[in-house]
Design a protein around this motif. Structure first.
Motif, mmCIF file in Angstrom:
data_model
loop_
_atom_site.group_PDB
_atom_site.id
_atom_site.type_symbol
_atom_site.label_atom_id
_atom_site.label_comp_id
_atom_site.label_asym_id
_atom_site.label_seq_id
_atom_site.Cartn_x
_atom_site.Cartn_y
_atom_site.Cartn_z
ATOM 1 N N TRP A 6 40.028 43.068 39.607
ATOM 2 C CA TRP A 6 38.705 43.443 40.115
ATOM 3 C C TRP A 6 38.723 44.895 40.563
ATOM 4 C CZ3 TRP A 6 35.817 40.772 44.799
ATOM 5 C CH2 TRP A 6 34.464 41.116 44.760
ATOM 6 N N ASN A 7 37.842 45.689 40.002
ATOM 7 C CA ASN A 7 37.639 47.065 40.450
ATOM 8 C C ASN A 7 36.599 47.030 41.572
ATOM 9 O OD1 ASN A 7 36.863 49.745 40.839
ATOM 10 N ND2 ASN A 7 37.123 50.280 38.692
ATOM 11 N N TYR A 109 43.590 50.618 34.945
ATOM 12 C CA TYR A 109 42.428 51.314 35.485
ATOM 13 C C TYR A 109 42.362 52.670 34.777
ATOM 14 C CZ TYR A 109 39.460 54.169 38.420
ATOM 15 O OH TYR A 109 38.472 55.008 38.854
ATOM 16 N N ASP A 139 39.911 47.607 34.049
ATOM 17 C CA ASP A 139 38.768 48.477 33.775
ATOM 18 C C ASP A 139 39.208 49.547 32.779
ATOM 19 O OD1 ASP A 139 36.634 50.201 33.774
ATOM 20 O OD2 ASP A 139 36.900 50.869 35.848
ATOM 21 N N ASN A 141 37.088 51.599 31.124
ATOM 22 C CA ASN A 141 36.176 52.738 31.219
ATOM 23 C C ASN A 141 35.645 53.224 29.870
ATOM 24 O OD1 ASN A 141 34.844 54.429 33.137
ATOM 25 N ND2 ASN A 141 36.749 54.508 34.290
ATOM 26 N N THR A 183 29.852 43.959 32.356
ATOM 27 C CA THR A 183 30.710 43.839 33.540
ATOM 28 C C THR A 183 30.572 45.006 34.503
ATOM 29 O OG1 THR A 183 32.591 44.971 32.488
ATOM 30 C CG2 THR A 183 32.378 42.587 32.125
ATOM 31 N N TRP A 184 29.760 45.998 34.176
ATOM 32 C CA TRP A 184 29.566 47.145 35.076
ATOM 33 C C TRP A 184 28.121 47.610 35.012
ATOM 34 C CZ3 TRP A 184 27.904 52.143 33.931
ATOM 35 C CH2 TRP A 184 27.965 53.071 34.985
ATOM 36 N N ASP A 199 35.068 46.214 31.632
ATOM 37 C CA ASP A 199 36.206 45.393 32.052
ATOM 38 C C ASP A 199 36.506 44.364 30.965
ATOM 39 O OD1 ASP A 199 36.391 46.115 35.200
ATOM 40 O OD2 ASP A 199 34.297 46.021 34.530
ATOM 41 N N ALA A 221 29.100 40.771 40.067
ATOM 42 C CA ALA A 221 29.822 41.874 40.704
ATOM 43 C C ALA A 221 29.831 41.783 42.222
ATOM 44 C CB ALA A 221 29.222 43.200 40.271
ATOM 45 N N ASP A 225 30.493 47.372 41.843
ATOM 46 C CA ASP A 225 29.685 47.612 40.644
ATOM 47 C C ASP A 225 30.383 47.063 39.401
ATOM 48 O OD1 ASP A 225 31.726 49.423 40.743
ATOM 49 O OD2 ASP A 225 30.500 51.212 40.404
ATOM 50 N N HIS A 226 31.558 46.448 39.588
ATOM 51 C CA HIS A 226 32.303 45.829 38.498
ATOM 52 C C HIS A 226 32.418 44.323 38.725
ATOM 53 C CE1 HIS A 226 34.048 49.355 36.306
ATOM 54 N NE2 HIS A 226 33.783 49.958 37.454
#
Length: 506
Positions: A6-7, A109, A139, A141, A183-184, A199, A221, A225-226
């Motif tokens: 989890w971010n 990440y 994540d 990105n 997911t974001w 993610d 989330a 925000d993730h």
């Protein structure tokens, strides 16, 4: 076993930290990866003692000042050992105490920077050559496809291509998941809102073979925000695998002898009973043949490759040594033989016919394994007057079935088509036609003369195939039927006979 990534974007916020601590406590996780913690190293022990005292923790402070990745693990259920840490990932081994299962996990990440991500992709490529069961989560990105982003702006195609190239090289694919598709979110209002799937939970083919029932769930989330990614790894006792005929067996020197001996037994009963009884004898014989030269092919292939490379290194020191040269030829022949077997099995599982640009160990195969080709079936076609055929045509449809018709129908079934419950594909019957021809044809003719199909031939495996990567309801699955070769031959004979009259009926 349960894992999560989890971010949370900053556990310095007491509220966020408490939410994460409650989430972990109520989730009973064996391993939990917290991404982008932003907690300074001097505060780490205090936070762990206050919120995660039942967990062991290690992080990547040696690669980043703020320790962007924390790995928490429950020492009563698992042992996690760190293998490599960098600013954008932590790579570790996981040992489950109760079952002794061992696998590799990489928590990611990725920075929002193309050059930084490229260094991450390079590191993942290197790791992919050293692991077996491998789980990569976190994540990333970057999206995998333009359809994974909803916004008024388009994603950078170069970033997508670089990510795709990495996943292809590592032979990774998304673990089947449910829950949130995106997911974001940047959580902005109106037209400024952006949704992405940043993610992911990625696994390789070894993972799917060992943990075939594992699933991922992307939860809402909440304060981040993730979305948190929760992975359930079912460590059930491995079931006995269903028999399946491998096409590579036909090239084995003992194949024809084994089939002839197994088929030569005298059996009393109906034609279809005799056929399936002899197929059972063949199955036992081929399973015995498989154990010696074909089982554990991936491990034996790697050992053969290592032995060949070691011999070639010895040749570098003594280029003209005749015994070493002879040994190299022998090891090379053994490696090529095992490689051909491995490629044949992968091609059969992936339902592909040709090898393209040395892709035998790439995503070309692993992404196609377990896929099914959708058949095109016409249920019925009737015009406003009703369909009809002449008496002459009717006689042609009901004429006795010949051995030539049966053979043509069999040869028209692709050898890589999925077998039915008995495990035999059309490749077996095609390659052993001289041995089982009489019994096979007799069983097919008995159906057309009596109209009765034995339960062995009529048995069907129903399989649900996901239509998309993230499934949320039963409508997201497509059912398919895996039928016996006998059933397929009978159906094909009927369809081929009807085919010649279709132009007159439509």
């Amino acid at each position: 076993m349960k894992l999560c990534s989890w971010n949370v974007r900053g556990c310095n916020d007491p509220l966020k930290l408490q939410v994460v601590a409650d989430f972990i406590r109520h989730g009973y996780f064996d391993i939990f990866g917290i991404l982008e913690t932003r907690i300074k190293e001097k505060n780490k022990n205090k936070v762990v003692a206050a919120k995660f005292k039942s967990y062991r923790v290690f992080s990547n402070y040696n690669s980043h000042n703020n320790g962007r990745i924390w790995i928490l693990w429950n020492p009563t259920t698992v042992t996690v050992s760190s293998l490599e840490t960098q600013a954008q990932f932590v790579h570790c081994n996981v040992l489950h105490h109760a079952t002794g299962v061992l696998f590799s996990a990489t928590f990611v990440y990725a920075y929002n920077d193309a050059l930084a991500r490229e260094s991450l992709w390079s590191a993942l490529r290197t790791i992919s050559s050293t692991v077996r069961e491998w789980l990569v989560l976190g994540d990333f990105n970057v999206v995998y496809d333009v359809a994974e982003r909803v916004s008024n702006s388009s994603p950078n195609l170069n970033d997508i291509l670089a990510f795709n190239a990495c996943i292809l090289h590592c032979a990774l694919d998304d673990l089947q998941s449910s829950g949130c598709e995106y997911t974001w979110s940047n959580k902005q209002d109106g037209n400024g809102r952006v949704w992405c799937k940043l993610d992911r939970v990625l696994v390789n083919a070894y993972w799917l073979d060992t943990f075939s029932s594992s699933t991922a769930t992307f939860l809402p989330a909440g304060i981040s925000d993730h979305s948190p990614a929760v992975i359930d790894v079912f460590l059930e006792k491995r079931r006995k695998t269903r028999f399946s005929f491998f096409n590579c067996w036909v090239s084995d020197p003992s194949y024809q002898t084994r089939v002839q001996e197994a088929w030569g037994s005298q059996v009393q009963g109906t034609p279809i009973f005799r056929l399936f009884f002899k197929l059972r004898n063949v199955r036992f014989s081929l399973q015995s043949m498989h154990k010696a030269p074909y089982s554990g092919i991936q491990g034996r292939l790697q050992l053969a490759k290592d032995a060949l490379e070691a011999c070639q290194m010895r040749l570098q020191a003594s280029p003209l040594c005749s015994s070493t040269i002879h040994q190299e030829k022998s090891l090379s022949a053994n490696y090529i033989k095992l490689k051909m077997v491995d490629m044949s099995i992968l091609m059969q599982r992936a339902k592909v016919d040709d090898i393209v640009h040395n892709d035998c160990n790439s995503k070309l195969f692993y992404s196609k394994i377990n896929e099914r080709r959708q058949s095109q079936v016409i249920g019925s076609i009737v015009d406003h007057n009703g369909a009809c055929i002449s008496k002459d045509d009717w006689g042609s449809l009901t004429r006795p079935v010949t051995d030539v018709e049966i053979k043509d129908a069999l040869m028209g079934i692709h050898p890589n088509k999925n077998p039915g419950p008995d495990g035999f594909s059309s490749a077996f019957f095609i390659n052993s036609w001289d041995v089982e021809r009489d019994d096979f044809c007799c069983s097919i003719r008995s159906f057309f003369s009596s109209g009765f199909m034995a339960k062995q031939a009529n048995a069907t495996l129903i399989t649900l195939i996901p239509k998309k990567k993230v499934v949320t309801s039963v409508l997201d699955f497509r059912p398919i039927s895996c039928c016996s070769v006998e059933y397929k031959v009978i159906s094909r004979i009927l369809s081929l006979r009807l085919q010649q009259f279709m132009p007159h009926l439509v």
